[in-house]
Enzyme design. Structure first.
Site, PDB file in Angstrom:
ATOM      1  N   GLU A  77       1.025  -1.315  -0.015  1.00  0.00           N
ATOM      2  CA  GLU A  77       0.134   0.075   0.082  1.00  0.00           C
ATOM      3  C   GLU A  77       0.811   1.285   0.004  1.00  0.00           C
ATOM      4  O   GLU A  77       1.758   1.227   0.811  1.00  0.00           O
ATOM      5  CB  GLU A  77      -0.969   0.054   1.335  1.00  0.00           C
ATOM      6  N   CYS A  78       0.508   2.235  -0.777  1.00  0.00           N
ATOM      7  CA  CYS A  78       1.377   3.593  -0.810  1.00  0.00           C
ATOM      8  C   CYS A  78       2.778   3.428  -0.806  1.00  0.00           C
ATOM      9  O   CYS A  78       3.584   3.289  -1.720  1.00  0.00           O
ATOM     10  CB  CYS A  78       0.445   4.580   0.137  1.00  0.00           C
ATOM     11  N   GLY A  79       3.316   3.707   0.532  1.00  0.00           N
ATOM     12  CA  GLY A  79       4.841   3.513   0.507  1.00  0.00           C
ATOM     13  C   GLY A  79       5.295   2.154  -0.029  1.00  0.00           C
ATOM     14  O   GLY A  79       6.271   2.082  -0.599  1.00  0.00           O
ATOM     15  N   LEU A 137       5.372   2.230  -3.784  1.00  0.00           N
ATOM     16  CA  LEU A 137       6.516   2.875  -4.013  1.00  0.00           C
ATOM     17  C   LEU A 137       7.804   2.070  -4.092  1.00  0.00           C
ATOM     18  O   LEU A 137       8.647   2.093  -5.090  1.00  0.00           O
ATOM     19  CB  LEU A 137       6.570   4.127  -3.537  1.00  0.00           C
ATOM     20  N   ALA A 171      -1.079  -0.849  -4.737  1.00  0.00           N
ATOM     21  CA  ALA A 171      -1.462   0.255  -5.305  1.00  0.00           C
ATOM     22  C   ALA A 171      -1.419   1.445  -4.218  1.00  0.00           C
ATOM     23  O   ALA A 171      -0.930   1.076  -3.003  1.00  0.00           O
ATOM     24  CB  ALA A 171      -3.013   0.096  -5.690  1.00  0.00           C
TER      25      ALA A 171
END
Length: 446
Positions: A321-323, A326, A418
């Site tokens: 998720e998110c971080g 990335l 995502a």
């Protein structure tokens, strides 16, 4: 278990410092205190947890629904539950009061204490409070606290506010350096980054003990009559899920971790920054955080990057998720456009921007079955990030309450990657699906 909510007129109104100071003051009285945070925020619960020494939990009507919120609240343990609101008291979804702190107070029948920071006001401050009290009925506002207020100003304002609002003014927090917390692009810095934070809140608690009527505050708190919501019995551990947790990855809902355990997972925490490889595991959970601030260390840890890439490519069930999303990209770029290699399981490059990207609650609509989702479901989620990506996926349709839509994310039978964050105590059994996939992966490795 008594409970009350600390709320304010706006973000930056002093809620977190007041909440944490009151928690510590009540704890110093020998009371067992449980912290809760309204909404999807990760950072404020970290402050609660550090102050109290026990995990704080989120109460989010969008992500969890009323049933999930009640289950989380009823599962709290202790003498007093202190709820911290988010943003302004009535600020909710798409310019409505939906999922606002007021709505949470309404659903849970929780009295609210309004924190005020006076600024060149006297009677006008009372008018604003009256406006809040009359905006919805019942308002659930049962008392006032002043913050960043000198004793002389407090003595002047208290009788005015009590006369004009019929609400008790319960005390004040004077201006003090210990109450000033540093912030960055996603709000306050995380609790672990502030030196001597516990000592800071000891000082705030001492000031509140001297200037707040704590007994009267506790009298306002409503005694919970909720019976604990029945949940399925905890299952024995049938798989191991590796959870990234360090200075780069720290955004996890406590309910997510608990629900994974209850579903049959043993959680093994590791550091993508400092550990050399993944621990032995059957699933991988890369939560949010600030990987951009540790990009050099993450990039330099070649063995960990390779270990995670091999696990994802081998089909290990993975939630990023998110971080975490990335981190799975090929590179992170900095403001000077320098590239820092990441795990490389996804083809994009993360890069910084100067504003929030696709911020807020979203509903994810999967079109195919995958690790966590089934085609046609509606999955509540939340985005909050300044960094973006050159390729953020097309496997899911995301939709905001205002009708705006975009495609995002990578999903497969072994992957959710995502930007949107998920809550595992919501209407869809995400944790159970994750754990079942990890068990199947474990069996295939035999």
């Amino acid at each position: 278990m008594k409970r009350f909510m600390i709320t304010a007129m706006q973000s930056g109104g002093g809620k977190t410092v007041m909440t944490c100071g009151l928690m510590r003051a009540l704890q110093r009285r020998g009371l067992s205190v449980q912290g809760f945070k309204s909404g999807p925020d990760y950072i404020d619960p970290m402050f609660h947890s550090l102050v109290l020494g026990v995990p704080s939990r989120n109460l989010d009507l969008f992500l969890q629904g009323e049933g999930g919120v009640r289950a989380t609240l009823s599962g709290g343990r202790g003498d007093v539950a202190v709820l911290e609101g988010a943003m302004g008291f009535y600020d909710g979804l798409a310019g409505t009061d939906q999922v606002s702190p007021w709505r949470l107070a309404e659903v849970t029948d929780t009295p609210a204490i309004l924190v005020l920071r006076p600024g060149g006001q006297s009677l006008t401050l009372a008018a604003q409070v009256r406006g809040l009290m009359e905006f919805r009925s019942p308002s659930h506002i049962r008392g006032l606290l002043l913050t960043d207020t000198k004793p002389g100003l407090y003595d002047y304002l208290r009788p005015i506010l009590e006369r004009e609002t019929d609400l008790p003014v319960l005390g004040f927090l004077p201006p003090m350096e210990e109450a000033r917390l540093p912030s960055r692009h996603l709000g306050l810095v995380t609790a672990g980054e502030i030196p001597e934070l516990s000592a800071r809140f000891d000082a705030v608690a001492a000031a509140l003990e001297a200037n707040v009527e704590l007994d009267r505050l506790l009298e306002i708190g409503v005694e919970s009559e909720d019976r604990p919501v029945r949940t399925a019995p905890k299952r024995p551990a049938m798989c191991r899920i590796a959870v990234a947790r360090d200075q780069a990855f720290s955004f996890y809902y406590e309910d997510n971790l608990e629900t994974l355990r209850d579903s049959g997972a043993e959680l093994v925490f590791f550091s993508p920054v400092s550990d050399e490889s993944l621990p032995e595991a059957d699933g991988l959970y890369l939560g949010g955080g600030y990987p951009e601030l540790s990009r050099k260390e993450l990039s330099a840890n070649v063995f960990m990057r390779r270990s995670i890439l091999e696990a994802v490519q081998a089909g290990m069930p993975t939630v990023a998720e998110c971080g975490g999303f990335l981190y799975l990209q090929k590179y992170l770029r900095d403001k000077e456009n320098r590239q820092f290699p990441m795990a490389g399981a996804l083809p994009g490059e993360g890069y910084p921007t100067d504003r929030l990207q696709r911020f807020g609650y979203v509903t994810l609509r999967p079109e195919t079955d995958s690790l966590l989702f089934r085609a046609g479901e509606q999955i509540p989620a939340h985005e909050f990030h300044y960094w973006d990506c050159t390729d953020f996926g097309i496997d899911l349709m995301a939709e905001k309450a205002n009708g705006k839509q975009w495609r995002c994310g990578y999903v497969s039978e072994s992957l959710y990657a995502a930007f949107p964050h998920l809550h595992f105590r919501g209407p869809v059994p995400l944790a159970e699906r994750f754990v079942r996939a990890a068990i199947r992966y474990k069996e295939r490795q035999k």
